[in-house]
Design a protein around this motif. Structure first.
Motif, PDB file in Angstrom:
ATOM      1  N   ASP A  26      31.020  -7.724  60.151  1.00  0.00           N
ATOM      2  CA  ASP A  26      30.113  -8.107  59.070  1.00  0.00           C
ATOM      3  C   ASP A  26      30.790  -7.814  57.746  1.00  0.00           C
ATOM      4  O   ASP A  26      31.196  -6.679  57.478  1.00  0.00           O
ATOM      5  CB  ASP A  26      28.797  -7.317  59.152  1.00  0.00           C
ATOM      6  N   ASP A  27      30.925  -8.853  56.928  1.00  0.00           N
ATOM      7  CA  ASP A  27      31.542  -8.693  55.622  1.00  0.00           C
ATOM      8  C   ASP A  27      30.454  -8.466  54.589  1.00  0.00           C
ATOM      9  O   ASP A  27      29.514  -9.247  54.488  1.00  0.00           O
ATOM     10  CB  ASP A  27      32.353  -9.950  55.260  1.00  0.00           C
ATOM     11  N   ASP A  28      30.598  -7.396  53.828  1.00  0.00           N
ATOM     12  CA  ASP A  28      29.597  -7.076  52.810  1.00  0.00           C
ATOM     13  C   ASP A  28      30.045  -7.485  51.411  1.00  0.00           C
ATOM     14  O   ASP A  28      29.385  -7.172  50.430  1.00  0.00           O
ATOM     15  CB  ASP A  28      29.249  -5.581  52.844  1.00  0.00           C
ATOM     16  N   GLY A  29      31.179  -8.159  51.324  1.00  0.00           N
ATOM     17  CA  GLY A  29      31.658  -8.630  50.031  1.00  0.00           C
ATOM     18  C   GLY A  29      32.287  -7.564  49.158  1.00  0.00           C
ATOM     19  O   GLY A  29      32.601  -7.809  48.011  1.00  0.00           O
ATOM     20  N   GLU A  30      32.499  -6.373  49.696  1.00  0.00           N
ATOM     21  CA  GLU A  30      33.096  -5.295  48.906  1.00  0.00           C
ATOM     22  C   GLU A  30      34.615  -5.415  48.918  1.00  0.00           C
ATOM     23  O   GLU A  30      35.299  -4.806  49.719  1.00  0.00           O
ATOM     24  CB  GLU A  30      32.690  -3.926  49.457  1.00  0.00           C
ATOM     25  N   HIS A  31      35.136  -6.222  48.006  1.00  0.00           N
ATOM     26  CA  HIS A  31      36.589  -6.424  47.927  1.00  0.00           C
ATOM     27  C   HIS A  31      37.042  -6.230  46.492  1.00  0.00           C
ATOM     28  O   HIS A  31      37.710  -7.054  45.912  1.00  0.00           O
ATOM     29  CB  HIS A  31      36.952  -7.818  48.439  1.00  0.00           C
ATOM     30  N   LYS A  32      36.621  -5.132  45.936  1.00  0.00           N
ATOM     31  CA  LYS A  32      36.985  -4.800  44.571  1.00  0.00           C
ATOM     32  C   LYS A  32      38.440  -4.326  44.549  1.00  0.00           C
ATOM     33  O   LYS A  32      39.065  -4.157  45.576  1.00  0.00           O
ATOM     34  CB  LYS A  32      36.069  -3.695  44.047  1.00  0.00           C
ATOM     35  N   LEU A  33      38.968  -4.114  43.355  1.00  0.00           N
ATOM     36  CA  LEU A  33      40.353  -3.686  43.233  1.00  0.00           C
ATOM     37  C   LEU A  33      40.588  -2.257  43.729  1.00  0.00           C
ATOM     38  O   LEU A  33      41.716  -1.882  44.004  1.00  0.00           O
ATOM     39  CB  LEU A  33      40.822  -3.804  41.772  1.00  0.00           C
ATOM     40  N   GLU A  34      39.522  -1.483  43.857  1.00  0.00           N
ATOM     41  CA  GLU A  34      39.711  -0.114  44.331  1.00  0.00           C
ATOM     42  C   GLU A  34      40.197  -0.123  45.781  1.00  0.00           C
ATOM     43  O   GLU A  34      39.950  -1.054  46.523  1.00  0.00           O
ATOM     44  CB  GLU A  34      38.398   0.684  44.290  1.00  0.00           C
ATOM     45  N   ARG A  35      40.848   0.956  46.145  1.00  0.00           N
ATOM     46  CA  ARG A  35      41.268   1.089  47.535  1.00  0.00           C
ATOM     47  C   ARG A  35      40.058   1.236  48.432  1.00  0.00           C
ATOM     48  O   ARG A  35      39.019   1.696  48.008  1.00  0.00           O
ATOM     49  CB  ARG A  35      42.146   2.340  47.697  1.00  0.00           C
ATOM     50  N   ASP A  48      41.950   2.187  64.487  1.00  0.00           N
ATOM     51  CA  ASP A  48      42.784   3.045  63.655  1.00  0.00           C
ATOM     52  C   ASP A  48      43.079   2.325  62.338  1.00  0.00           C
ATOM     53  O   ASP A  48      43.637   1.226  62.356  1.00  0.00           O
ATOM     54  CB  ASP A  48      44.083   3.337  64.412  1.00  0.00           C
ATOM     55  N   PRO A  49      42.720   2.909  61.195  1.00  0.00           N
ATOM     56  CA  PRO A  49      42.979   2.246  59.913  1.00  0.00           C
ATOM     57  C   PRO A  49      44.459   1.953  59.677  1.00  0.00           C
ATOM     58  O   PRO A  49      44.797   1.013  58.975  1.00  0.00           O
ATOM     59  CB  PRO A  49      42.452   3.224  58.866  1.00  0.00           C
ATOM     60  N   GLY A  50      45.332   2.741  60.273  1.00  0.00           N
ATOM     61  CA  GLY A  50      46.767   2.503  60.111  1.00  0.00           C
ATOM     62  C   GLY A  50      47.217   1.179  60.681  1.00  0.00           C
ATOM     63  O   GLY A  50      48.235   0.621  60.259  1.00  0.00           O
ATOM     64  N   SER A  51      46.452   0.655  61.636  1.00  0.00           N
ATOM     65  CA  SER A  51      46.833  -0.608  62.275  1.00  0.00           C
ATOM     66  C   SER A  51      46.347  -1.834  61.498  1.00  0.00           C
ATOM     67  O   SER A  51      46.671  -2.955  61.854  1.00  0.00           O
ATOM     68  CB  SER A  51      46.302  -0.671  63.708  1.00  0.00           C
ATOM     69  N   VAL A  52      45.573  -1.595  60.433  1.00  0.00           N
ATOM     70  CA  VAL A  52      45.101  -2.703  59.584  1.00  0.00           C
ATOM     71  C   VAL A  52      46.106  -2.870  58.442  1.00  0.00           C
ATOM     72  O   VAL A  52      46.339  -1.935  57.672  1.00  0.00           O
ATOM     73  CB  VAL A  52      43.695  -2.428  59.020  1.00  0.00           C
ATOM     74  N   ALA A  72      46.692   0.088  55.799  1.00  0.00           N
ATOM     75  CA  ALA A  72      45.517   0.531  55.046  1.00  0.00           C
ATOM     76  C   ALA A  72      45.569   2.011  54.714  1.00  0.00           C
ATOM     77  O   ALA A  72      44.911   2.460  53.783  1.00  0.00           O
ATOM     78  CB  ALA A  72      44.243   0.224  55.830  1.00  0.00           C
ATOM     79  N   THR A  73      46.370   2.774  55.457  1.00  0.00           N
ATOM     80  CA  THR A  73      46.422   4.216  55.223  1.00  0.00           C
ATOM     81  C   THR A  73      47.394   4.600  54.115  1.00  0.00           C
ATOM     82  O   THR A  73      47.493   5.770  53.776  1.00  0.00           O
ATOM     83  CB  THR A  73      46.805   4.965  56.515  1.00  0.00           C
ATOM     84  N   SER A  74      48.110   3.637  53.559  1.00  0.00           N
ATOM     85  CA  SER A  74      49.101   3.927  52.522  1.00  0.00           C
ATOM     86  C   SER A  74      48.925   3.021  51.315  1.00  0.00           C
ATOM     87  O   SER A  74      48.474   1.889  51.446  1.00  0.00           O
ATOM     88  CB  SER A  74      50.522   3.707  53.049  1.00  0.00           C
ATOM     89  N   GLN A  75      49.329   3.523  50.186  1.00  0.00           N
ATOM     90  CA  GLN A  75      49.419   2.695  48.992  1.00  0.00           C
ATOM     91  C   GLN A  75      50.833   2.124  48.944  1.00  0.00           C
ATOM     92  O   GLN A  75      51.778   2.728  49.448  1.00  0.00           O
ATOM     93  CB  GLN A  75      49.187   3.519  47.732  1.00  0.00           C
ATOM     94  N   LEU A 163      54.001   4.532  49.521  1.00  0.00           N
ATOM     95  CA  LEU A 163      54.017   5.591  48.527  1.00  0.00           C
ATOM     96  C   LEU A 163      53.897   6.905  49.280  1.00  0.00           C
ATOM     97  O   LEU A 163      52.999   7.072  50.115  1.00  0.00           O
ATOM     98  CB  LEU A 163      52.837   5.411  47.572  1.00  0.00           C
ATOM     99  N   GLU A 164      54.795   7.814  49.010  1.00  0.00           N
ATOM    100  CA  GLU A 164      54.744   9.112  49.677  1.00  0.00           C
ATOM    101  C   GLU A 164      53.544   9.878  49.139  1.00  0.00           C
ATOM    102  O   GLU A 164      53.365   9.989  47.940  1.00  0.00           O
ATOM    103  CB  GLU A 164      56.020   9.910  49.408  1.00  0.00           C
TER     104      GLU A 164
END
Length: 167
Positions: A26-35, A48-52, A72-75, A163-164
């Protein structure tokens, strides 16, 4: 559940005979510039968020459009991204330019099937996962694919882009 409508990204994988699966959320439309959008996707799918791997579209100082895929787990480290692309400067493409450049909207941008073929870079963290999740090209739909197959399909260069984190 109705069958998934094929996206450009799926059609490219089909044409290359690359196996993949899809997952809807379900997409809630939250795709703002924030992480956080990719992390919310992982949470909704129970993975696992790392796999996205999120897709980030940038413009170089020479106006070249560049595509970066980052866990997704890194900048993304802009210094590393500039070095990988051989660019003096890179900046994110503005949200209002994304559709015209890529054919995709924010939150539904896939590294596959853009309007034009852009140089693509994928963070080396991709090797840590048997399968990764990328946007299928629409919000609320993910493609699940072997990392090596994504690299092949995107004709991507694998490099360190993370980014470390401060310890």
């Amino acid at each position: 559940m109705p069958p998934v409508k094929k996206t450009n990204a799926m059609r490219i994988l089909d044409s290359l005979n690359i196996p993949y699966e899809t997952a809807s959320y379900d997409d809630d439309g939250e795709h703002k510039l924030e992480r956080g959008a990719a992390n919310r996707t992982a949470e909704k799918l129970g993975i696992d968020p790392g796999s996205v791997f999120k897709t980030i579209v940038m413009r170089s100082d020479t106006k070249e459009i560049l595509v970066f895929c980052q866990s997704a787990t890194s900048q993304i480290n802009l210094k590393k991204a500039r070095a990988a692309a051989g660019a003096k400067e890179i900046t994110p493409v503005k949200e209002n330019e994304l559709l015209a450049l890529t054919g995709y909207i924010r939150g539904g941008c896939s590294p596959l099937g853009m309007k034009k073929k852009f140089r693509t870079f994928i963070d080396e963290q991709i090797i840590l996962y048997e399968k990764v999740h990328i946007s299928a090209g629409v919000r609320g739909e993910q493609i699940i694919i072997a990392g090596s197959d994504l690299i092949k399909a995107a004709d991507a260069e694998v490099c360190d882009l993370a980014l470390e984190e401060s310890r």
